[in-house]
Write an enzyme that holds these catalytic residues in place. Structure first.
Site, PDB file in Angstrom:
ATOM      1  N   LYS A 250      15.041   3.190  10.457  1.00  0.00           N
ATOM      2  CA  LYS A 250      13.983   2.771  11.373  1.00  0.00           C
ATOM      3  C   LYS A 250      14.557   2.479  12.753  1.00  0.00           C
ATOM      4  CE  LYS A 250      11.269   0.952   7.649  1.00  0.00           C
ATOM      5  NZ  LYS A 250      10.742  -0.183   6.925  1.00  0.00           N
TER       6      LYS A 250
HETATM    7  N1  GLU Z   1       7.439  -3.396   1.344  1.00  0.00           N
HETATM    8  C1  GLU Z   1       8.529  -2.659   0.776  1.00  0.00           C
HETATM    9  C2  GLU Z   1       9.115  -1.778   1.853  1.00  0.00           C
HETATM   10  O1  GLU Z   1       8.472  -1.555   2.861  1.00  0.00           O
HETATM   11  C3  GLU Z   1       8.018  -1.836  -0.382  1.00  0.00           C
HETATM   12  C4  GLU Z   1       8.994  -1.552  -1.451  1.00  0.00           C
HETATM   13  C5  GLU Z   1       8.252  -1.103  -2.684  1.00  0.00           C
HETATM   14  O2  GLU Z   1       7.655  -0.031  -2.651  1.00  0.00           O
HETATM   15  O3  GLU Z   1       8.251  -1.836  -3.658  1.00  0.00           O
HETATM   16  O4  GLU Z   1      10.228  -1.328   1.708  1.00  0.00           O
END
Ligand code: GLU
Length: 477
Positions: A250
């Site tokens: 990112k």
């Molecule tokens: N919120 C997590 C991320 O953005 C998600 C990970 C998952 O899919 O469990 O990496």
């Protein structure tokens, strides 16, 4: 078997990273291939990372990519709310239950005490001090208003094991895991807790996410087991690399969906390319519609090894999508890029679009490909000297005036009419029409190679401009 249900669970960071888009795509494809449902859940428990407008970016990127979700914050569903910050009470209830089950405990340690646990290498592992507190002591402390967190109680020895559908058996020593915080002092859950509660309550059967979660999954399994819940099936996806050594992360702002759209890539080319980052269908097909991907998707085609982002391939694929567009479709997507070019407002972009459709790979190349039409370079007369084409400055001195004479009389300035009429001129001059058009192209543009032939360009320029340019070319000889 229960109906397959997968989810995409992004944190609202303000952009849709291509890695995230790939996770969303594979979760979507897996669900749809198996006749199941796909859920969107927003993981926004980390308030410090909150970004204004971030939800809209998620919704619009998924919509534009065609990844329609069956449940989600903006479409509803029976298992909401689908935004974690709206589920605080739910997590509190289950955290309490997990404490009673022995899977978690209250911790009142101060920041200073936690810092004092850091070893000489800068690593810190909580020493389970608060696990020793009696139930009464804990109640008293809570009553006194002492701030606390809830930590997971991880066994100190033994090995955990689970099956991942891509990576096979994964074994992790409990000793390598930490008693992570599940509920923070502000009452908000951490990812480590919320993902388990939500995946269970939302009925997720298959958890699809990046390999960075491969080694923390045993922690989640402990919770499923403690609650007596069925563990989901795990499908971890290989990392996407920018090159041999660096992750596509990112931090490199260049890997976001919107950036690619702005650079002139088509959404269908992006989503197609993203599908190939770690997966190859059995028939090795590379260019696929979303519907075809749903049809072809299968886990055996997912690679274990990291995939490298290949800019050249994405460009190629994009060019293929542009080529197969109708002239109208191409004009529509190309217009914002024509607006940045020197031809805009001066020449008929409809005609120019036709000329370059099969000659651009990404739309942002349009200005550099078409600007020559508006800005005729000063002609380097040596360009006429070409052995292979059998042209010379001497020949140009004959061809250009003859073309001027002819063009003056032509009313129908379309490509085909120009082509026919000028071919006659070539015959009259007893030269090949190829020689004439070679000279004409240079005289009109100052360039040796251009997209489109001399008469196509002449049509775009129109009679007056053509005659001007040819007269200039002539006086320049
Ligand atoms: N919120 C997590 C991320 O953005 C998600 C990970 C998952 O899919 O469990 O990496």
């Amino acid at each position: 078997m229960a109906k397959v249900k997968t989810r995409f669970a992004p944190s609202p960071t303000g952009f849709m990273h291509l890695g995230g888009l790939r996770t969303a795509l594979y979760a979507y494809l897996y669900a749809k291939h198996n006749g199941g449902d796909f859920v969107l859940r927003i993981e926004d428990t980390d308030k410090e990372r909150f970004v204004e407008g971030a939800l809209e970016v998620i919704y619009s990127s998924l919509n534009e990519s065609g990844l329609k979700y069956d449940e989600g914050p903006d479409v509803g569903g029976n298992y909401g709310p689908y935004v974690q910050s709206e589920r605080k009470e739910i997590y509190a209830k289950y955290a309490k239950e997990l404490v009673e089950l022995g899977g978690a405990y209250y911790c009142f340690c101060s920041k200073e005490r936690l810092e004092s646990l850091t070893d000489e290498n800068g690593n810190r592992k909580y020493d389970k001090l608060c696990l020793k507190l009696s139930k009464e002591e804990v109640e008293q402390k809570i009553k006194n208003g002492e701030p606390y967190v809830i930590r997971q109680n991880i066994p100190t020895e033994g090995t955990s094991s689970y099956e991942d559908l891509i990576y096979g058996t994964i074994e992790v020593d409990y000793n390598d895991l930490e008693d992570n915080v599940l509920i923070k002092s502000d009452g908000m859950p951490t990812y480590n807790f919320a993902n388990v509660i939500d995946d269970h309550l939302m009925g997720i059967t298959h958890v699809i996410r990046g390999t960075e979660y491969l080694s923390s999954t045993p922690k989640y399994n402990l919770m499923y087991d403690a609650f007596g819940w069925e563990r989901p099936v795990y499908i971890h996806l290989p990392t996407i690399m920018k090159d041999a050594t660096r992750k596509l992360s990112k931090r490199y702002g260049d890997a976001n969906f919107d950036d690619f759209i702005n650079k002139g890539y088509l959404k269908q080319a992006i989503i197609n390319y993203v599908a190939l980052l770690g997966w190859c269908p059995k028939n090795n097909q590379e260019k696929m519609t979303l519907a075809e991907m749903v049809d072809l998707f299968d886990l055996t085609g997912i690679s274990k090894s990291p995939s490298i982002f290949d800019d050249v391939k994405l460009r190629w694929l994009n060019g293929e999508y542009l080529k197969e567009m109708s002239d109208e479709e191409f004009l529509e997507v190309a217009t914002p890029f024509f607006e940045k070019s020197a031809v805009y407002g001066k020449y008929d972009i409809k005609k120019i679009a036709k000329l370059i459709k099969s000659r651009v790979e990404i739309l942002s190349e349009i200005p550099e490909k078409v600007d020559f039409i508006a800005n005729c370079a000063t002609i380097d007369n040596n360009l006429y000297e070409n052995q292979k084409q059998k042209t010379s400055i001497e020949l140009a001195k004959v061809v250009i005036p003859a073309c001027i004479e002819k063009l003056k009389d032509i009313e129908d300035f379309s490509n085909s009419s120009l082509f026919e009429n000028l071919a006659v001129v070539a015959t009259e001059l007893e030269i090949k029409s190829k020689q004439l058009f070679w000279i004409l192209r240079i005289a009109l543009t100052g360039m040796l190679v251009t997209p489109g032939g001399a008469t196509e360009i002449a049509e775009i320029l129109g009679k007056e401009e053509c005659l001007n340019r040819l007269n200039n070319a002539l006086s320049n000889l």
